[in-house]
Design an enzyme around this catalytic site. Structure first.
Site, PDB file in Angstrom:
ATOM      1  N   THR A  19      -5.091   5.599 -21.417  1.00 10.64           N
ATOM      2  CA  THR A  19      -4.848   4.282 -20.845  1.00 10.64           C
ATOM      3  C   THR A  19      -3.415   3.908 -21.211  1.00 10.64           C
ATOM      4  OG1 THR A  19      -5.764   3.314 -22.850  1.00 10.64           O
ATOM      5  CG2 THR A  19      -7.218   3.405 -20.933  1.00 10.64           C
ATOM      6  N   LYS A  45      -3.218   0.063 -24.614  1.00 10.75           N
ATOM      7  CA  LYS A  45      -3.679  -0.082 -26.000  1.00 10.75           C
ATOM      8  C   LYS A  45      -2.455  -0.026 -26.922  1.00 10.75           C
ATOM      9  CE  LYS A  45      -8.370   1.544 -25.042  1.00 10.75           C
ATOM     10  NZ  LYS A  45      -8.507   2.383 -23.855  1.00 10.75           N
ATOM     11  N   TYR A  64       0.840  -1.207   0.000  1.00 13.99           N
ATOM     12  CA  TYR A  64       0.000   0.000   0.000  1.00 13.99           C
ATOM     13  C   TYR A  64       0.866   1.245   0.000  1.00 13.99           C
ATOM     14  CZ  TYR A  64      -4.995  -0.494   0.117  1.00 13.99           C
ATOM     15  OH  TYR A  64      -6.294  -0.657  -0.267  1.00 13.99           O
ATOM     16  N   ASP A 124      -7.964  13.116 -24.760  1.00 11.14           N
ATOM     17  CA  ASP A 124      -7.961  11.719 -24.321  1.00 11.14           C
ATOM     18  C   ASP A 124      -7.342  10.908 -25.451  1.00 11.14           C
ATOM     19  OD1 ASP A 124      -8.507   9.074 -23.829  1.00 11.14           O
ATOM     20  OD2 ASP A 124     -10.576   9.389 -23.200  1.00 11.14           O
ATOM     21  N   GLU A 159      -0.569   4.925  -0.360  1.00  9.22           N
ATOM     22  CA  GLU A 159      -1.374   6.128  -0.618  1.00  9.22           C
ATOM     23  C   GLU A 159      -0.498   7.370  -0.535  1.00  9.22           C
ATOM     24  OE1 GLU A 159      -4.829   6.292   1.851  1.00  9.22           O
ATOM     25  OE2 GLU A 159      -5.707   4.516   0.927  1.00  9.22           O
ATOM     26  N   ARG A 205      -2.711  -2.908 -18.003  1.00  6.86           N
ATOM     27  CA  ARG A 205      -3.974  -2.159 -17.919  1.00  6.86           C
ATOM     28  C   ARG A 205      -3.827  -1.093 -16.855  1.00  6.86           C
ATOM     29  NH1 ARG A 205      -7.675  -5.169 -20.937  1.00  6.86           N
ATOM     30  NH2 ARG A 205      -9.156  -3.476 -20.870  1.00  6.86           N
TER      31      ARG A 205
HETATM   32  N1  DSN Z   1     -13.452   0.072 -24.360  1.00  7.83           N
HETATM   33  C1  DSN Z   1     -12.390   0.828 -24.967  1.00  7.83           C
HETATM   34  C2  DSN Z   1     -12.358   0.574 -26.423  1.00  7.83           C
HETATM   35  O1  DSN Z   1     -12.452  -0.560 -26.800  1.00  7.83           O
HETATM   36  O2  DSN Z   1     -12.258   1.492 -27.227  1.00  7.83           O
HETATM   37  C3  DSN Z   1     -12.571   2.216 -24.662  1.00  7.83           C
HETATM   38  O3  DSN Z   1     -12.820   2.366 -23.303  1.00  7.83           O
END
Ligand code: DSN
Length: 422
Positions: A230, A233, A58, A204, A60, A239
């Site tokens: 994120t 991707k 932990y 974003d 924080e 993740r």
């Molecule tokens: N679910 C993601 C996507 O597949 O684009 C976006 O949050």
């Protein structure tokens, strides 16, 4: 005194049921062509960091200002992640603690808006994200959200509408960012509009952050006030989520993430982000990012030559949005048949879709995962041919099974990272 013997069996012995399901998922990820535009394969190194004992700790707070002791090593890991991400994107300030993209976006709202404030984002049916103010999301319920769209003629972002809505509603925050939009984003144009109405501009880049890092898409860093993403991707990390911002917004963003929205950061994820950022700083990652786009363009051309209609007529990035109306096959039927054929994608609404979101006209595909496997233009040509065969006969099991066998054979030639199967 004799040392205590610990009963700590591996997963295969301790929980064979879950172990078998993970092994089967590994097999699936090896044997299929994964075209979901938001998915990828991480390296063995990223997996090792993410699956490490850092999950035990932990912490924080932020490095040097924690609410628990024992942070000697965690602080170093988080600071390394931050410095690598700063270097990768040229950002003034980085927060690597958001649990994923949606919490990162919520932090931007919390940092700059009060409930009921006007906000502006790309509507979900036009390729935006739920958290850009869509009605069913908390961001559409707690804020006075307005959605711009794309133009009917070329299906590109309708900047006249962005300007009109911005002038009318004077949003506190304007989102630019997409989940199903195949074209380059003009961040400078959004900046002009945000400046005119005194809004915070938030980009974003969840889908394209790997392309931005690799120089295959223009960067919003230095243009937008805040950039959220994120990490799993095109960036090929674990993740997670992160926020990049100008130094002047650092305090507001950090406070919004912790203690505003979250408790302890996921330190195993932070380590995975550090490893992925280290990988993305290597020259090979630039080649990867450009290959993702080259493959998407090649696949788009292959599909067009086989009579598929592409939203906007093509792609500049990692994804392609197909409108299957002229093929007389709903997106869901096509997605399910393709899945049976070993080609995994998701059905998706297209702009101005007359069909419902759960049964839409479109199919979204992307090239991040197959490019990570090392596939190139020859494989994109085969893929277009297979997609044509399956979409022409989605209920014909001979066709679908025939393609599945060919897909499996091709996949065996391109083993993905992170998975060892004999
Ligand atoms: N679910 C993601 C996507 O597949 O684009 C976006 O949050």
């Amino acid at each position: 005194m004799a040392r205590r013997t610990l009963n700590d069996p591996p997963l295969t012995q301790s929980d064979p049921e879950i172990a078998a399901l993970i092994a089967a998922e590994e097999r699936r990820e090896v044997d299929k062509l994964r075209l979901i535009a938001s998915e990828n394969y991480v390296s063995r190194a990223v997996l090792d960091a993410t699956g490490s004992i850092l999950t035990n700790k932990y912490s924080e707070g932020y490095a040097g200002k924690r609410y628990y002791e024992g942070q000697q090593l965690i602080d170093q890991i988080e600071l390394l992640a931050i410095s690598r991400v700063k270097q990768l994107f040229g950002a003034e300030h980085v927060n690597v603690q958001p649990y994923s993209g949606s919490p990162a976006n919520l932090a931007a709202y919390l940092a700059f808006c009060k409930p009921g404030d006007p906000v502006l984002g790309l509507g979900l049916p036009a390729g935006g994200h739920l958290t850009h103010g869509w009605s069913v999301s908390i961001t559409g319920k707690y804020f006075d959200s307005h959605g711009y769209g794309v133009k009917r003629d070329d299906q590109r972002i309708d900047f006249d509408e962005v300007v009109r809505l911005a002038r009318e509603h004077k949003p506190k925050l304007i989102w630019c960012g997409t989940t199903a939009y195949p074209r380059t984003l003009d961040f400078a144009r959004f900046r002009e509009i945000a400046d005119e109405v005194g809004a915070i501009l938030c980009a974003d880049i969840a889908h394209i952050s790997g392309l931005v890092a690799g120089g295959a898409h223009p960067t919003p860093v230095g243009i937008a006030d805040v950039v959220t993403t994120t990490t799993h991707k095109t960036l090929r990390g674990p993740r997670g989520g992160m926020i990049l911002c100008k130094a002047e917004h650092a305090k507001a963003i950090d406070r919004a993430v912790f203690p505003g929205l979250q408790g302890g950061p996921h330190n195993h994820t932070t380590a995975g982000i550090a490893v992925a950022a280290g990988e993305a700083l290597r020259p090979e990652f630039k080649e990867y990012a450009h290959a993702v786009v080259a493959n998407a363009k090649a696949l788009a051309e292959g599909l067009k030559s086989r009579g598929f209609d592409l939203v906007t007529g093509g792609t500049d990035n990692h994804l392609i949005l197909l409108d299957l109306t002229s093929k007389n096959v709903p997106g869901k039927v096509a997605a399910q048949a393709l899945d049976r054929a070993g080609i995994v994608a998701n059905y998706n609404s297209v702009p101005f879709d007359p069909r419902k979101p759960f049964d839409p006209s479109g199919l979204r595909i992307g090239t991040p995962s197959i490019t990570t496997r090392g596939m190139g233009s020859a494989e994109m040509a085969k893929l277009a041919e297979w997609m044509e065969r399956v979409v022409a006969a989605p209920e014909d099991s001979a066709v679908v099974e025939g393609v599945a066998a060919e897909v499996k054979e091709l996949c065996a030639e391109f083993p993905p990272p992170g998975i060892q199967i004999d």
